[in-house]
Design an enzyme around this catalytic site. Structure first.
Site, mmCIF file in Angstrom:
data_model
loop_
_atom_site.group_PDB
_atom_site.id
_atom_site.type_symbol
_atom_site.label_atom_id
_atom_site.label_comp_id
_atom_site.label_asym_id
_atom_site.label_seq_id
_atom_site.Cartn_x
_atom_site.Cartn_y
_atom_site.Cartn_z
ATOM 1 N N GLY A 161 -19.440 82.353 -74.050
ATOM 2 C CA GLY A 161 -20.806 81.845 -74.145
ATOM 3 C C GLY A 161 -21.791 82.992 -74.004
ATOM 4 O O GLY A 161 -21.567 83.924 -73.230
ATOM 5 N N ARG A 181 -39.024 61.839 -64.717
ATOM 6 C CA ARG A 181 -38.277 61.670 -65.968
ATOM 7 C C ARG A 181 -37.392 60.428 -65.980
ATOM 8 O O ARG A 181 -37.411 59.654 -66.934
ATOM 9 C CB ARG A 181 -37.384 62.894 -66.204
ATOM 10 C CG ARG A 181 -38.160 64.110 -66.600
ATOM 11 C CD ARG A 181 -37.247 65.299 -66.819
ATOM 12 N NE ARG A 181 -38.041 66.432 -67.305
ATOM 13 C CZ ARG A 181 -37.562 67.641 -67.579
ATOM 14 N NH1 ARG A 181 -36.280 67.882 -67.409
ATOM 15 N NH2 ARG A 181 -38.344 68.601 -68.008
ATOM 16 N N HIS A 232 -30.509 65.113 -72.725
ATOM 17 C CA HIS A 232 -31.181 66.397 -72.773
ATOM 18 C C HIS A 232 -30.405 67.479 -72.024
ATOM 19 O O HIS A 232 -30.337 68.612 -72.454
ATOM 20 C CB HIS A 232 -32.563 66.185 -72.150
ATOM 21 C CG HIS A 232 -33.337 67.410 -71.898
ATOM 22 N ND1 HIS A 232 -33.604 68.309 -72.889
ATOM 23 C CD2 HIS A 232 -33.922 67.895 -70.778
ATOM 24 C CE1 HIS A 232 -34.327 69.298 -72.385
ATOM 25 N NE2 HIS A 232 -34.512 69.087 -71.108
ATOM 26 N N ARG A 264 -32.062 67.042 -62.476
ATOM 27 C CA ARG A 264 -32.580 68.401 -62.479
ATOM 28 C C ARG A 264 -34.097 68.383 -62.641
ATOM 29 O O ARG A 264 -34.627 67.634 -63.445
ATOM 30 C CB ARG A 264 -31.967 69.205 -63.625
ATOM 31 C CG ARG A 264 -32.462 70.632 -63.688
ATOM 32 C CD ARG A 264 -31.817 71.417 -64.821
ATOM 33 N NE ARG A 264 -32.118 70.882 -66.135
ATOM 34 C CZ ARG A 264 -33.297 71.027 -66.757
ATOM 35 N NH1 ARG A 264 -34.286 71.675 -66.168
ATOM 36 N NH2 ARG A 264 -33.473 70.524 -67.960
ATOM 37 N N LEU A 282 -33.343 77.171 -66.750
ATOM 38 C CA LEU A 282 -33.382 78.597 -67.092
ATOM 39 C C LEU A 282 -33.143 79.419 -65.835
ATOM 40 O O LEU A 282 -32.427 80.412 -65.827
ATOM 41 C CB LEU A 282 -34.739 78.948 -67.711
ATOM 42 C CG LEU A 282 -35.145 78.130 -68.944
ATOM 43 C CD1 LEU A 282 -36.463 78.644 -69.513
ATOM 44 C CD2 LEU A 282 -34.070 78.197 -70.016
#
Lengths: 642, 256
Positions: free
Chosen positions: A41, A332, A407, A441, A447
């Site tokens: 990766g 969310r 997502h 999250r 990130l």
């Protein structure tokens, strides 16, 4: 095998990582090049790890399935990256970021891991700026911040709407520098198809060259997977088309436990599905909810009307109605579920796809009236353009249509505090592991975690592992490598020789829809049980009736997809099983049976643990291992947004 | 909508390619261009033929994977739009389209519409970085950066490495790509120590890879999905001239 120790530090959390770094073993600089490390990766986690290990002098091999490492899906992250710099003097601190992240994860993550993440967050920003990452700046020349995802402090660093691309280009440039120096060998268009374990340790991988089809093996002293999440199990998600579970799943089948697979994040503001041909979903920044108002018609009869024909009194601003104090800025998971309820209620808007309208309005009419069109355009102009490009509708004239979409996945391979999986020598970094986000999250934390793992955690913990072993002593003629190569080649041949009637995508779509319906935003024992029964049937049909053209000795995109879908068809089962076993609602995991007046009902007495699943062979039920979670610093409370 | 497609089919790097005709009778105007190809591929595959290979990943216009020529225009007719974001409403019912891979000596065709763009990576390897090891960074706010420099640097850094600039250039030059990479780093204070050596090495590598030279057609800027400006090329040329003609002995050598 019982769960290995999680190696969590003891003593005060504030000193834990510093002390651990001091107590870990080091590898002498002159000896490092004798150790070979494989990194799979090349996203934020993989590229930053490979570059840093290369700088340190290890012999690194980095693999990605894309044509260049710069295309990894980290590139698509829009919003930003959190760091506890407290540049805004608004009361932020490492401790507050830690606190917010543990709470945001709904008390299903490890305190020590989250604290370390918060602690190194400040180093990430320094590192990125030194590499030339062009973060947003103020006129005085200092770095700008914004508040994101409902945080009460401004700790998010950003680079217009493409923070992911800019951070990845930073890591990518560091990686390319090491490639030029010869410390890292890059293997693009090469897909990992198996993990090779020798004498109980991860010693290499088996790969397929995606252009020539050649299957071969690479030997190493340790392997690190930074292969991302599994949201494409839903077929439609905001993930790139190539994102897959294959590397982590095959490692799982070789002995790495999979933790909390049912913890997935559904993002509330994505462009709805337009037709059955839909190939992926596009996320629109959450910032739109700062000024847009969410509504659906009160009367299902009005759903087919043009929104301008629906009178103010006939509209249901359901988030404002249900959650008066947070309104359109509800978190969310809550905003996503409320949209689903409205559409399930028959009050969705937009085109009807397979008989259902799945969309809610996000209306900027009031914002335009209040702030004026220029002010709205300055804030959201680029997002409006993007929306118009995809839908052909002008958000200044017609309300935007939104629907939630998968997502990010919080679950992943189980790792200890050292980021090592249950297989010694196999490390897992970034979204591919499970450790830092718990059941939900926070925005701008993905990130942060990818880069924290790659730049600042793995290089230390991997050295500690390598220092305890002699390098080399093995080559790819070893039986374990030959067996893995044979199995990979056989699997490819089997797939190509089925020559059935259904395309790979049709299987993927069917699996995805089923997972979305029963293991998506709301889950029930009944729905999950039905899907658990259906998955093996679909898998059986896949292995009998899939059609793949072409051969294995060439660039064959259908074959690549087929291998990944085959793995999703196995993985989906443990995901549903995990969701059914966790009889509580927490974070992104909402079990309809466990709610209190519509709100998620956590069950701390029985479920304050991470669930780690052990593979026990094809057709056998996996074993569940529980890692208890303890909260010493942040006491579990119920989240309330009413 | 009904579309008539002529698609370049080529089995491998050394195979001979040719256009093949496809009729797409049921195209929705809401489909993206790649979704039209998905539907066509499903049909081709259920008829036992090899589907059309094309590169794609994020389908949000940021990963830079996708891209091919549509009627001679890189990424098709809509400005500032990658082919994954191009929707069929940009076309008319009955249109006949010609789909070709990027054409450039430095981008060999791998299969059908897929080309090999690793030359771009090698240009970056030549100097498209700031030599700073992990852990050696000073405090991020220690050195303020003028906002206009940071903004200009960002404009160049927005490059997604898709290769449309090369494909559209009559000389198959990679000047816009290389210049964007240089401007991103050279406009920042962090990029100054290696500015000249970086400019020289990346320009030289561009030549080594077989890309052509810039003769100011500006077709690259016109098709760039991120609107990267050709003024970056002027800056690149200045940096190259400074590095090779005006500066000696050279300062700021890198560690490789």
């Amino acid at each position: 095998m019982s769960l290995p120790p999680n190696k969590l530090p003891t003593g005060p959390i504030q000193q834990a990582w510093t002390e651990r770094k001091f107590s870990m073993k080091l590898v002498n600089p002159a000896n490092r090049r004798k150790y070979t490390v494989i990194v799979v990766g090349s996203g934020l986690a993989g590229a930053s790890a490979a570059a840093t290990l290369g700088e340190l002098g290890y012999n690194v091999h980095c693999f990605c399935f894309q044509d260049t490492p710069r295309r990894a899906h980290s590139i698509a992250a829009q919003g930003g990256i959190n760091a506890a710099k407290n540049y805004q003097n608004d009361g932020d601190s490492v401790y507050r970021l830690f606190y917010d992240t543990v709470k945001g994860g709904d008390f299903r993550s490890r305190e020590a891991n989250v604290y370390r993440l918060s602690e190194v967050s400040v180093n990430i920003i320094d590192q990125a700026v030194a590499q030339g990452v062009p973060f947003a700046r103020e006129y005085g020349g200092l770095l700008a911040n914004r508040s994101f995802g409902g945080a009460q402090v401004s700790r998010t660093f950003y680079a217009r709407g493409q923070t992911g691309q800019q951070l990845l280009l930073g890591a990518y440039s560091a990686l390319e520098r090491q490639i030029a120096r010869g410390t890292v060998t890059m293997h693009p268009r090469t897909e990992m198809l198996d993990l090779v374990v020798v004498d109980g340790r991860a010693r290499g991988i088996t790969v397929r060259d995606l252009e020539s089809g050649k299957v071969s093996s690479y030997v190493a002293d340790a392997v690190a997977l930074g292969t991302g999440g599994y949201a494409n199990v839903f077929y439609l998600s905001t993930n790139a088309k190539g994102c897959n579970v294959t590397a982590t799943w095959r490692a799982h089948k070789r002995g790495a436990y999979f933790a909390n697979p049912c913890f997935t994040q559904i993002h509330p503001t994505c462009i709805p599905v337009a037709g059955s041909y839909q190939s992926k979903l596009t996320l629109m920044s959450e910032s739109l909810r700062n000024d847009g108002r969410v509504w659906v018609p009160k009367d299902p009869e009005d759903c087919g009307k043009h929104p301008s024909e629906i009178a103010e009194g006939d509209r249901d601003y359901y988030l404002e109605r249900k959650y008066p104090s947070f309104g359109n800025l509800s978190p969310r998971d809550i905003a996503s579920r409320a949209a689903k309820e409205a559409c399930d209620d028959g009050r969705g808007v937009g085109p009807s796809v397979e008989g259902v309208r799945r969309g809610v309005y996000l209306d900027f009419a009031d914002a335009v009236k209040r702030l004026g069109k220029p002010a709205v355009s300055e804030k959201y102009g680029n997002l409006f353009e993007m929306y118009q490009r995809i839908t052909g509708e002008d958000p200044y004239e017609v309300p935007m249509r939104m629907y939630p979409a998968p997502h990010y996945t919080m679950g992943g391979l189980w790792v200890d505090y050292q980021l090592q999986s249950t297989i010694p020598g196999l490390f897992v970094i970034g979204e591919a592991n499970f450790s830092d986000h718990g059941a939900n999250r926070l925005g701008a934390s993905a990130l942060m975690q990818g880069l924290a793992d790659g730049y600042f955690v793995l290089p230390f913990t991997l050295a500690d592992y390598l220092a305890g072993m002699k390098p080399g002593g093995l080559d790819s003629t070893h039986a374990a490598f030959k067996d893995a190569e044979r199995e990979v080649a056989q699997r490819t041949n089997t797939l190509l020789n089925i020559k059935g009637k259904r395309t790979v995508d049709s299987f993927h779509r069917e699996l995805g829809l089923m997972m979305w319906d029963t293991c998506g935003m709301a889950r029930t024992d009944e729905g999950l049980s039905a899907t658990l029964k259906r998955i093996p049937e679909l898998r059986e049909e896949f292995w009998k009736n899939v059609t793949i053209s072409g051969s294995g000795a060439e660039l064959n995109q259908s074959l690549e997809k087929a291998g990944r879908v085959a793995d999703f068809l196995e993985f989906a089962e443990v995901m549903c099983l995990d969701a059914r076993t966790r009889a509580e609602s927490c974070g992104g995991h909402f079990r309809t049976e466990f709610q209190d007046q519509g709100e998620a009902q956590r069950n701390d007495a029985e479920y304050t643990h991470a669930s780690a699943w052990e593979y026990t062979g094809a057709g056998n039920a996996p074993n569940l291992h529980k890692e208890p979670l303890t909260f010493t610093y942040v006491k579990p409370v119920t989240r309330s947004y009413k | 909508m009904r579309m008539k497609l002529n698609v370049w089919r080529q089995n491998g790097r050394d195979a001979k390619g040719a256009f093949q005709k496809y009729d797409c009778p049921d195209v929705s105007e809401h489909m993206s261009f790649l979704e039209m190809l998905d539907v066509l591929n499903e049909r081709i595959e259920s008829e036992g033929q090899d589907p059309i290979a094309f590169e794609h990943d994020c389908r949000e216009g940021i990963c830079g994977s996708c891209g091919f020529m549509i009627n001679g225009a890189a990424h098709g007719p809509q400005p500032r739009t990658t082919v994954c974001q191009l929707h069929m409403r940009s076309f008319k019912d009955g249109d006949e389209l010609w789909l070709e891979p990027w054409r450039a000596k430095a981008f060999p065709v791998v299969r059908d519409l897929v080309v090999d763009r690793t030359a771009f990576d090698r240009i970056v390897q030549a100097g498209g970085y700031i030599s700073t090891n992990t852990g050696s960074a000073p405090e991020a706010n220690a050195a303020p950066i003028r906002k206009d420099s940071a903004d200009k640097s960002f404009d160049a850094a927005a490059c997604i490495g898709c290769g449309a600039c090369v494909a559209m250039c009559p000389n198959a030059s990679a000047s816009l790509f290389t210049a964007a990479k240089l401007a991103h780093l050279n406009l920042l204070p962090q990029g100054q120590p290696e500015r000249l050596i970086r400019s020289e090495k990346m320009v030289v590598q561009m030549d080594v890879e077989g890309f052509g030279h810039c003769t100011n057609h500006s077709d690259c800027e016109a098709v760039c999905p991120k609107g990267i400006s050709v003024t970056n090329i002027a800056m690149m040329n200045l940096g190259y001239v400074q590095a090779t003609l005006l500066s000696s002995p050279r300062e700021g050598s890198t560690d490789d």
